[in-house]
Enzyme design. Structure first.
Site, short mmCIF file in Angstrom:
data_model
loop_
_atom_site.label_atom_id
_atom_site.label_comp_id
_atom_site.label_asym_id
_atom_site.label_seq_id
_atom_site.Cartn_x
_atom_site.Cartn_y
_atom_site.Cartn_z
N CYS A 112 -1.61 -4.34 -20.57
CA CYS A 112 -1.51 -3.52 -19.35
C CYS A 112 -0.56 -4.08 -18.30
O CYS A 112 -0.64 -3.70 -17.16
CB CYS A 112 -2.89 -3.25 -18.76
N HIS B 168 0.83 -1.21 0.00
CA HIS B 168 0.00 0.00 0.00
C HIS B 168 0.85 1.25 0.00
O HIS B 168 0.53 2.23 -0.67
CB HIS B 168 -0.92 -0.01 1.21
C1 PEP Z 1 -1.12 -7.99 -14.78
O1 PEP Z 1 -1.14 -9.08 -14.21
O2 PEP Z 1 -0.37 -7.72 -15.73
C2 PEP Z 1 -2.01 -6.89 -14.33
C3 PEP Z 1 -2.09 -5.76 -14.99
O3 PEP Z 1 -2.68 -7.08 -13.19
P1 PEP Z 1 -2.01 -6.99 -11.73
O4 PEP Z 1 -0.62 -6.50 -11.88
O5 PEP Z 1 -2.85 -6.05 -10.95
O6 PEP Z 1 -2.10 -8.41 -11.28
#
Ligand code: PEP
Ligand code: MG
Length: 766
Positions: free
Chosen positions: A689, A376
């Site tokens: 992403c 966090h």
């Molecule tokens: C990922 O796994 O690439 C993603 C964007 O989700 P997180 O990092 O929140 O698991």
């Protein structure tokens, strides 16, 4: 480990009793001496007597890294202040250099042994040397020797270590040595130092260290009056307990977890803790020294624990010790400390609220001993663009409050009390960075189109309301990934539907019409909320998490869907499901969504005019069936962080695995390319992403294999736009296809060389 009696002395195990008896004897002996030399002489006699050694010597560090014999019981007296060994010489130098004990039954046979005739040590065989360490610096060496070749027992070594620890503490405090030697010791303690931790939030920062739990004004180690000391301890404990009770009595208790405080209160009333404190005070330590000692014991015991719950306990115990010290010192608990100049906050660990409580205009950097990239504190630091380094073991021992500190959040470097040159280099780096940021901001409205006319859309990742101003400053097209679980993780209880709706409505308002993709809570795995701790899983990353958990727990997902529908009405709503494995899971989630839509309709509540549903491709199962998954939704997003973790079978949370497999790898890129092609056949839009896209070389490789839409950390958007605008995507792609077909091993270097050849604008240092 302790007796039940509240009045009589507590009972400790045998070896601890021995050490305590030795401490007591050391105290009695030193209390009688006012002269530093006499104090040292007496100490060597007492220690030798207790550990049954023929010789006990104390070497003290002097300027130029020499260790001078300051006192000895057993060596010839004329050697004292004459025998000096450089850090590179002899067994004493060996112990100092390695900063660890040396035990040998035949010292003269050791390769580092040097003979000093003035000491008369020719008859000595066995040797036990222990460094006096403070703040990771060796202040001296304690040596025990015997005429017979013998092996020192673990108990004896333990006692020597405990004595050395205490000697180092009192040497640093000025209670052991004369003025001049104490000055040398503090000089050694304040030499420039450097630590390398894990980079968490990039950027260069410098300022004065502010220890979040700053050590209090110096206290004495030995108590003059045991009875009075026990009383002080009792009073201190009473006021700590009262302060925790008062906190709990506060009806408002806003932002502070009642549940956490309840657990905390249990520690404050823990009898075992109290008894251990009393044991040390009985042994002659001051209440403060007893608190420090018990804290160190707890730390040694619990820091080995793998269980995150136990490690959390450690934070609570540390915090409680600090509170007690504050009460003992009579210092009012003024928290947070008011900052008056640019500061680097240093802490063992920290909650998001603690960080936000500081005056943000002065918080320039953050150094934590324990925090992962998804902690966090890291999330808040990233949102506030505060450079941060974690995993800085030893930071709290080596950084003193008020020290000048310079950190580089990209390299993970922490320079403690840097020399002027280093400081200047950091200042220049920082200036360049601000200039670059200003330039990026000026370019934020330029189209993200490559030299050969390919449009690459840039969205940003977000998770909290404080992230939203970055949309404006970076010129991102919208939020491509809003991690809704952060709200679930930061609070101490499941956020109420009204609170969820309020957050989502606020985010949409801040987005000002730009699209926002809300990912439903991706909980479980490493993102387990404290209040929903379920059965422990051996492999939480592959456990009950993401969409699996959501569809099994409609009680969690339905209120969230309801909140999203209400917040977005009557506009557009983009919902994305994380950690999809099978199409059937999407169908189950969709069914829940449909139920909520039907419910709202029946109740006559407004609905978003357009609802789009997306799926994240984060598992090899979903990647292999990317076409089928895409057909089941309106858009897809590749979650590269998880997908790479499962592709390489390498835990993304494991520090040992973090840099082991480079995603710029012909196999992984070819795998991603297949996913992209399968999705393209369906006509559904695809976004990438994963955080890997924040690496310019990986970003280019992704463009090369056909990614046209990215969602990135806000800090990456500026340079990414410039990179896109300077790239010839067609030429690069053509080159990359050949390299992938050739299965090149050193692809990262080749990509870098190619981009340099093509004149693409790579950010510095990459
Ligand atoms: C990922 O796994 O690439 C993603 C964007 O989700 P997180 O990092 O929140 O698991
Ligand atoms: Mg993920």
């Amino acid at each position: 480990m302790s007796a039940k009696s509240e009045t009589g002395p507590p009972v400790a195990p045998q070896n601890e009793r021995n050490v305590n008896a030795l401490f007591r004897a050391m105290h009695t002996a030193t209390a009688a001496e006012s002269d530093a030399q006499a104090r040292l002489d007496t100490l060597t006699r007492v220690i030798a007597g207790h550990i049954v050694a023929d010789v006990c010597s104390i070497y003290i560090r002097r300027p130029g890294d020499f260790f001078e014999l300051y006192a000895s019981e057993g060596l010839k007296p004329e050697a004292v202040h004459v025998t000096r060994l450089h850090m590179s010489e002899g067994l004493v130098g060996h112990v100092a250099r390695r900063q660890e004990p040396l035990v040998t039954a035949e010292a003269p046979l050791h390769p580092d042994f040097v003979y000093r005739p003035e000491t008369g040590e020719e008859k000595l065989h066995s040797f036990l040397g222990v460094p006096l360490i403070r703040a990771a610096k060796v202040l001296g060496v304690l040596v025990l020797q015997n005429k017979v070749p013998r092996i020192y027992t673990d108990e004896e070594i333990g006692a020597a270590l405990a004595v050395a620890g205490l000697l180092a503490e009192i040497a640093a405090s000025g209670e052991l040595l004369g003025k001049e030697e104490t000055a040398t010791v503090s000089e050694v303690l304040r030499l420039p130092d450097r630590l390398v931790g894990t980079p968490v939030v990039s950027g260069v920062a410098f300022g004065r260290a502010v220890l979040h739990d700053a050590p209090l004004a110096h206290h004495k180690s030995f108590a003059a009056d045991k009875g009075a000391e026990l009383e002080r301890l009792e009073d201190g404990l009473q006021s700590v307990r009262k302060s925790v009770d008062d906190l709990l009595a506060d009806e408002g208790l806003s932002g502070v977890s009642r549940e956490v405080l309840e657990a905390y209160r249990l520690f404050a009333y823990d009898r075992g803790w109290k008894e251990r404190l009393r044991t040390h005070v009985f042994a002659g330590l001051t209440a403060e020294a007893a608190v420090e000692r018990v804290k160190a014991e707890n730390r040694a015991r619990l820091s080995q624990a793998r269980d995150p719950y136990l490690r959390e306990r450690l934070h609570d115990l540390d915090d409680l010790s600090h509170r007690l010290l504050r009460h003992l010192s009579g210092e009012a608990e003024a928290r947070p400390r008011a900052l008056t100049e640019p500061s680097i906050i240093v802490a063992h660990s920290m909650g998001p609220a603690d960080l936000l409580e500081y005056d943000r205009s002065f918080v320039k950097g953050l150094v934590l001993v324990e925090a992962s990239e998804v902690s966090h504190a890291a999330i808040v630091a990233r949102a506030l663009e505060i450079p941060m380094v974690s995993g800085a073991d030893g930071a709290l021992e080596r950084i003193f409050d008020g020290d000048r500190v310079a950190i580089d959040g990209e390299a993970g470097e922490i320079n403690i009390r840097p020399t002027d040159d280093v400081f200047e280099a950091y200042r220049v780096r920082r200036e360049l960075q601000s200039k670059r940021q200003a330039q990026f901001a000026a370019e934020r409205d330029l189209p993200t189109v490559t030299r050969d006319g390919v449009e690459v859309e840039l969205y940003m990742n977000a998770g909290l309301a404080i992230d939203m101003p970055h949309l404006e400053t970076t010129g991102a097209k919208g939020v491509g990934l809003f991690r809704t679980e952060l709200q679930f993780l930061i609070g101490d209880q499941l956020p109420r539907p009204a609170a969820q709706e309020k957050l989502y409505a606020g985010i949409l308002k801040d987005a000002g019409g730009r699209p926002v993709v809300f990912r439903t809570a991706d909980l479980g795995g490493d993102k387990a909320a404290a209040y929903m701790r379920g059965a422990a899983e051996g492999n939480p990353a592959m456990g009950w998490r993401g969409l699996r958990l959501s569809v099994d727990r409609p009680g969690l997902m339905r209120p969230q869907l309801r909140a999203l529908l209400a917040a977005a009405a009557p506009g557009e709503l983009n919902i994305m499901f994380p950690m999809v494995t099978l199409v059937s899971e999407i169908e189950a989630a969709r069914a829940l969504l449909d139920r909520e839509i039907a419910l709202r309709r029946r109740r006559g509540r407004p609905l978003p005019e357009r609802i789009r549903v997306g799926a994240m491709i984060e598992t090899p199962a979903a990647a292999w069936r990317a076409g089928e998954i895409a057909r089941a939704v309106d858009f897809v997003s590749i979650g590269g962080n998880d997908l790479a973790q499962f592709y390489f079978a390498a835990d993304r949370e494991s520090p040992a695995m973090q840099r082991r497999y480079d995603p710029i790898n012909a196999g992984f890129l070819a795998f991603l390319q297949t996913v992209i092609e399968r999705v393209a056949e369906t006509g559904r839009p695809l976004t990438y992403c994963g955080e890997q896209a924040a690496d310019p070389l990986m970003a280019t490789a992704l463009i090369g294999i056909g990614v046209r839409r990215f969602s990135l950390p806000a800090t990456a958007v500026g340079w990414f736009r410039r990179l896109v605008r300077g790239l010839d995507a067609g030429l690069f792609s053509e080159w990359l296809t050949t390299e992938l077909a050739a299965n090149r091993r050193d692809l990262r270097d080749a990509v870098r060389a190619r981009l340099e050849h093509l004149g693409a604008p790579l950010p510095e240092g990459r």
